[in-house]
Design a protein around this motif. Structure first.
Motif, PDB file in Angstrom:
ATOM      1  N   VAL A  51       0.828  -1.206   0.000  1.00 31.58           N
ATOM      2  CA  VAL A  51       0.000   0.000   0.000  1.00 31.58           C
ATOM      3  C   VAL A  51       0.866   1.261   0.000  1.00 31.58           C
ATOM      4  CG1 VAL A  51      -1.782   1.232   1.343  1.00 31.58           C
ATOM      5  CG2 VAL A  51      -1.854  -1.245   1.172  1.00 31.58           C
ATOM      6  N   ILE A 216       3.042 -14.879   3.896  1.00 32.31           N
ATOM      7  CA  ILE A 216       2.781 -16.212   3.323  1.00 32.31           C
ATOM      8  C   ILE A 216       3.259 -17.315   4.280  1.00 32.31           C
ATOM      9  CG2 ILE A 216       3.331 -17.764   1.394  1.00 32.31           C
ATOM     10  CD1 ILE A 216       3.198 -15.291  -0.411  1.00 32.31           C
ATOM     11  N   THR A 405      -4.054 -14.116   2.653  1.00 31.11           N
ATOM     12  CA  THR A 405      -3.314 -14.697   1.518  1.00 31.11           C
ATOM     13  C   THR A 405      -3.523 -13.880   0.252  1.00 31.11           C
ATOM     14  OG1 THR A 405      -3.749 -16.845   2.505  1.00 31.11           O
ATOM     15  CG2 THR A 405      -2.824 -16.865   0.314  1.00 31.11           C
ATOM     16  N   ILE A 406      -4.758 -13.507  -0.031  1.00 32.74           N
ATOM     17  CA  ILE A 406      -4.975 -12.767  -1.286  1.00 32.74           C
ATOM     18  C   ILE A 406      -4.325 -11.376  -1.208  1.00 32.74           C
ATOM     19  CG2 ILE A 406      -7.310 -11.863  -0.782  1.00 32.74           C
ATOM     20  CD1 ILE A 406      -7.894 -12.353  -3.780  1.00 32.74           C
ATOM     21  N   LEU A 407      -4.397 -10.748  -0.028  1.00 30.91           N
ATOM     22  CA  LEU A 407      -3.741  -9.442   0.119  1.00 30.91           C
ATOM     23  C   LEU A 407      -2.229  -9.572  -0.058  1.00 30.91           C
ATOM     24  CD1 LEU A 407      -5.622  -7.738   3.121  1.00 30.91           C
ATOM     25  CD2 LEU A 407      -5.928  -7.338   0.688  1.00 30.91           C
ATOM     26  N   VAL A 409      -0.505 -12.046  -1.722  1.00 31.59           N
ATOM     27  CA  VAL A 409      -0.077 -12.456  -3.074  1.00 31.59           C
ATOM     28  C   VAL A 409      -0.310 -11.317  -4.079  1.00 31.59           C
ATOM     29  CG1 VAL A 409      -0.378 -14.156  -4.915  1.00 31.59           C
ATOM     30  CG2 VAL A 409      -0.495 -14.885  -2.554  1.00 31.59           C
ATOM     31  N   VAL A 410      -1.493 -10.702  -4.023  1.00 36.41           N
ATOM     32  CA  VAL A 410      -1.753  -9.592  -4.957  1.00 36.41           C
ATOM     33  C   VAL A 410      -0.859  -8.398  -4.581  1.00 36.41           C
ATOM     34  CG1 VAL A 410      -3.509  -8.009  -5.859  1.00 36.41           C
ATOM     35  CG2 VAL A 410      -4.103 -10.376  -5.408  1.00 36.41           C
ATOM     36  N   GLY A 411      -0.624  -8.229  -3.268  1.00 32.97           N
ATOM     37  CA  GLY A 411       0.239  -7.124  -2.819  1.00 32.97           C
ATOM     38  C   GLY A 411       1.637  -7.222  -3.394  1.00 32.97           C
ATOM     39  N   TYR A 413       2.373  -8.280  -6.221  1.00 30.73           N
ATOM     40  CA  TYR A 413       2.296  -7.967  -7.666  1.00 30.73           C
ATOM     41  C   TYR A 413       2.421  -6.454  -7.899  1.00 30.73           C
ATOM     42  CZ  TYR A 413      -0.221  -7.354 -12.154  1.00 30.73           C
ATOM     43  OH  TYR A 413      -0.594  -7.004 -13.429  1.00 30.73           O
ATOM     44  N   VAL A 414       2.049  -5.687  -6.861  1.00 28.57           N
ATOM     45  CA  VAL A 414       1.918  -4.236  -7.003  1.00 28.57           C
ATOM     46  C   VAL A 414       3.208  -3.529  -7.411  1.00 28.57           C
ATOM     47  CG1 VAL A 414       1.451  -2.134  -5.653  1.00 28.57           C
ATOM     48  CG2 VAL A 414      -0.037  -4.112  -5.434  1.00 28.57           C
ATOM     49  N   TYR A 417       4.175  -4.965 -11.206  1.00 26.05           N
ATOM     50  CA  TYR A 417       3.126  -5.508 -12.078  1.00 26.05           C
ATOM     51  C   TYR A 417       3.629  -6.761 -12.792  1.00 26.05           C
ATOM     52  CZ  TYR A 417       0.423  -1.296 -11.249  1.00 26.05           C
ATOM     53  OH  TYR A 417      -0.289  -0.308 -10.659  1.00 26.05           O
ATOM     54  N   SER A 418       4.395  -7.541 -12.040  1.00 27.00           N
ATOM     55  CA  SER A 418       4.973  -8.742 -12.639  1.00 27.00           C
ATOM     56  C   SER A 418       4.668  -9.948 -11.750  1.00 27.00           C
ATOM     57  CB  SER A 418       6.489  -8.553 -12.782  1.00 27.00           C
ATOM     58  OG  SER A 418       7.167  -9.760 -12.596  1.00 27.00           O
ATOM     59  N   THR A 419       4.294 -11.050 -12.386  1.00 29.27           N
ATOM     60  CA  THR A 419       4.013 -12.256 -11.595  1.00 29.27           C
ATOM     61  C   THR A 419       5.311 -12.861 -11.042  1.00 29.27           C
ATOM     62  OG1 THR A 419       3.976 -13.493 -13.668  1.00 29.27           O
ATOM     63  CG2 THR A 419       1.849 -12.928 -12.722  1.00 29.27           C
ATOM     64  N   MET A 422       5.425 -12.263  -7.542  1.00 29.97           N
ATOM     65  CA  MET A 422       4.506 -13.133  -6.800  1.00 29.97           C
ATOM     66  C   MET A 422       5.160 -14.489  -6.547  1.00 29.97           C
ATOM     67  SD  MET A 422       1.191 -12.161  -9.112  1.00 29.97           S
ATOM     68  CE  MET A 422      -0.286 -12.447  -8.169  1.00 29.97           C
TER      69      MET A 422
END
Lengths: 508, 149
Positions: A51, A216, A405-407, A409-411, A413-414, A417-419, A422
């Protein structure tokens, strides 16, 4: 004096609705995470990290400071009410808090915990504001060889502070140092350990390391856990707390005594300045000191509010102490300050002596928030929503861990912007999970990873400046000071060995 | 005589340390005329890691083995969580945020609870995904991948 005035003037940033919202939200989230056994304020901080890309540095640091303060006192809620410390730093609080709860004085115990946290947190923040500029000035005297010896000191101390598991801590530090060497060399145009993989050329980003290590890995630990939390949930549902019961009577505060609050806070503050020591060590030492100097030591462990006051004053004072080496030398004292360091680094700010002189305006609001959190948010939060906090334990764990977990894993990526990031976060999570499960302290890995690049660079520069003469580390006074300090710590923590009681303190 | 077998993790760390050390040596001589080279520090760290790994393995071998059956029940949910995250990351861009996250969160909720009340869990999963979307995309301005566009 200028810095103190700057902190006072930067307090006005707290009047900004956006900043205040993040600070209050940070505090509430930090308290919730610290109160739930298994979750920590460190995890809350790790989830906040992505964030920070979208926030101003000041706001991000202010939110971090309030999470930090909340994390230290939030653990006392479940420590007192159901005898399960929400955070390791509240372990000593449970010793007297839970017996008080059994006598029907749980709310009063929480009131004492809040008062102690408020005092310790405020004193720690004030000492930090007063001392940090001087430490920063002194740190300017430390040259290249001294910087290497200081960083080596930090790593050695954090390893030997892991009582009873020094080889594990040493190996974890080595793993962190290995991770730090991946990518482009700092002094020569050579890539190391990338094996032709271009994504690794810039090295391993801090974001996936922190998210993987703290978020994680925590989810995996909870997934593999066979502990039955139903008992804790059932116990929490039985507890009833009324708002008016929180206020400790003046007679009890007088009985605890100002000296106890002051001494415990000072112990916590100085323990905080040591890398890796953390809140649990601070609260343990303060509690032991309170028992030692008490005229009625037999009452401790049976519901003596002085034990709660000592423990909570100390662990909240740790917050101020741990920020001294982080801000002045770039050496984090514990996992939360390591993530705060990450917030600075992500925003292109290099912690160190220059930070306090060149960019003091960025740091001052954070210190003002630390004080604000201690003096205003701790008592206010406890009084307003204290009776409901205990219900937090009853929150559905399946939903909670899915959200985390979703926060996480997606966090991760921020940042780019690359997997790839992740996957890195997942990899670090699996690594940290196995480290933790096998008794390895992950803080030493993190410290190795954070300090590794500078450690190597200063080592090479020092030897280049001395034409390869290693005695340069003993002939330069600043370096010699840290070498001797390292030897003193090795003597007291490894050769002489601390008492059995200290060895029993669980690591953070 | 019973000999306690060290955890596999320690052998893996030893193997990685040895591999790292060999790679570090492959970077060149640690010292040159101009001073320390990029291989010096990694050789030092790799060597230290080998020493610590070996000490830990020896310590484990020397410690008394536990009585059979002393360890608690084993739980492998974490392996499923790792697999779920792995598949989620692979599907994240091609399937877009909503589809991949919806399935992922639902799987996690089921993994952390039980295979009951699936409709309720599906609704909760959708709510989590929407809230996370609003938080990332609308509140913090993060562009999340979509299936179309």
């Amino acid at each position: 004096m200028d810095f103190i005035l700057l902190v006072i003037s930067s307090s006005t940033l707290l009047l900004d609705p956006l900043n205040l919202t993040y600070v209050v939200m940070g505090f509430v989230i930090g308290t919730i995470f610290a109160a739930i056994p298994g979750l920590t304020a460190t995890l809350a901080m790790a989830l906040l990290l992505p964030v920070t890309y979208t926030l101003s540095v000041e706001t991000a640091l202010m939110a971090s400071a309030s999470i930090y303060m909340a994390g230290m006192c939030g653990g006392s809620i479940t420590a007192v009410t159901i005898n399960i410390p929400g955070a390791p730093s509240s372990m000593m609080t449970a010793l007297d808090g839970y017996p008080m709860q059994q006598k029907g004085k749980g709310a009063l115990a929480l009131g004492h915990a809040a008062l102690g946290s408020m005092f310790g947190g405020a004193l720690g923040a004030l000492l930090l504001i007063a001392v940090a500029p001087f430490v920063a000035e002194v740190s300017l005297l430390v040259k290249t060889t001294g910087k290497f010896s200081l960083l080596a000191f930090a790593i050695v101390v954090v390893v030997i502070a892991q009582r009873g598991r020094i080889p594990q801590a040493g190996l974890a530090a080595c793993i962190g140092l290995m991770l730090a060497t991946i990518g482009l060399d700092a002094m020569e145009p050579i890539t190391r350990f990338t094996y032709g993989y271009s994504n690794l050329t810039a090295g391993i980003d801090l974001m996936p390391v922190i998210i993987g290590t703290f978020a994680i890995a925590e989810v995996l630990i909870q997934a593999s856990s066979t502990n039955d939390i139903a008992a804790a949930t059932a116990a929490a549902e039985k507890v009833r707390i009324r708002r008016r019961d929180f206020l400790p009577p003046l007679s009890e505060i007088r009985k605890i005594g100002f000296v106890c609050y002051l001494k415990s806070s000072l112990i916590g503050y100085f323990v905080g300045t040591l890398p890796g020591a953390g809140g649990s060590m601070g609260s343990f030492l303060a509690y032991t000191e309170a028992v030692r100097t008490s005229s009625e030591p037999e009452t401790f462990g049976k519901g003596n509010p002085k034990g709660i006051a000592a423990s909570e004053s100390a662990n909240n004072a740790v917050c101020g102490g741990a920020m001294v080496p982080m801000l002045t030398f770039g050496i984090p004292g514990d996992p939360i300050t390591a993530i705060m360091l990450g917030v600075l680094v992500i925003n292109g700010i290099q912690p160190g002596p220059q930070l306090m002189s060149d960019q003091a305006g960025l740091i001052a609001p954070m210190l003002a928030t630390l004080l604000f959190s201690a003096v205003v948010l701790i008592p206010l939060t406890l009084y307003l929503i204290g009776p409901y906090f205990i219900r937090i334990v009853s929150v559905r764990k399946d939903v909670l861990y899915a959200v985390i977990t979703i926060l996480a894993v997606v966090g991760s990526y921020v940042s780019t912007y690359s997997t790839f990031q992740m996957f890195m976060a997942l990899g670090m999570g699996v690594l940290a999970f196995h480290l933790r499960r096998n008794g390895f302290p992950v803080i030493t890995m993190l410290l190795g990873y954070i300090l590794g690049p500078n450690l190597e660079e200063f080592l090479r520069r020092s030897l280049a400046l001395s034409n390869g003469d290693p005695t340069t580390f003993l002939t330069n006074p600043d370096s010699l000071f840290f070498v001797l300090l390292t030897l003193v710590f090795i003597y007291f923590l490894v050769i002489k060995k601390p008492g059995k009681k200290l060895a029993a303190v669980p690591p953070n | 005589m019973l000999v306690k077998r060290p955890p596999l993790f320690l052998y893996v760390t030893l193997a990685v340390s040895v591999g790292y050390f060999i790679s570090a040596i492959g970077l060149g001589a640690p010292v040159s005329e101009s001073g320390l080279t990029p291989s010096f520090f990694p050789i030092l760290v790799g060597g230290a890691a080998i020493v610590f790994s070996s000490i830990l393995i020896l310590q484990k071998i020397r410690t008394e083995p536990k009585e059979p059956g002393a360890s608690g029940p084993r739980n492998f949910t974490h392996l499923w969580v790792v697999l779920a995250i792995f598949i989620y990351i692979i599907a994240f861009k091609p399937a877009g945020y909503f589809i991949s996250s919806g399935i992922f969160v639902f799987v996690l909720v089921v993994l952390f609870s039980s295979f009951e009340k699936l409709l309720q869990k599906a609704v909760i999963s959708v709510a989590i995904v929407v809230i996370a979307y609003v938080m990332f995309q609308q509140l913090f301005g993060v562009r999340l991948p979509t299936l179309w566009g």
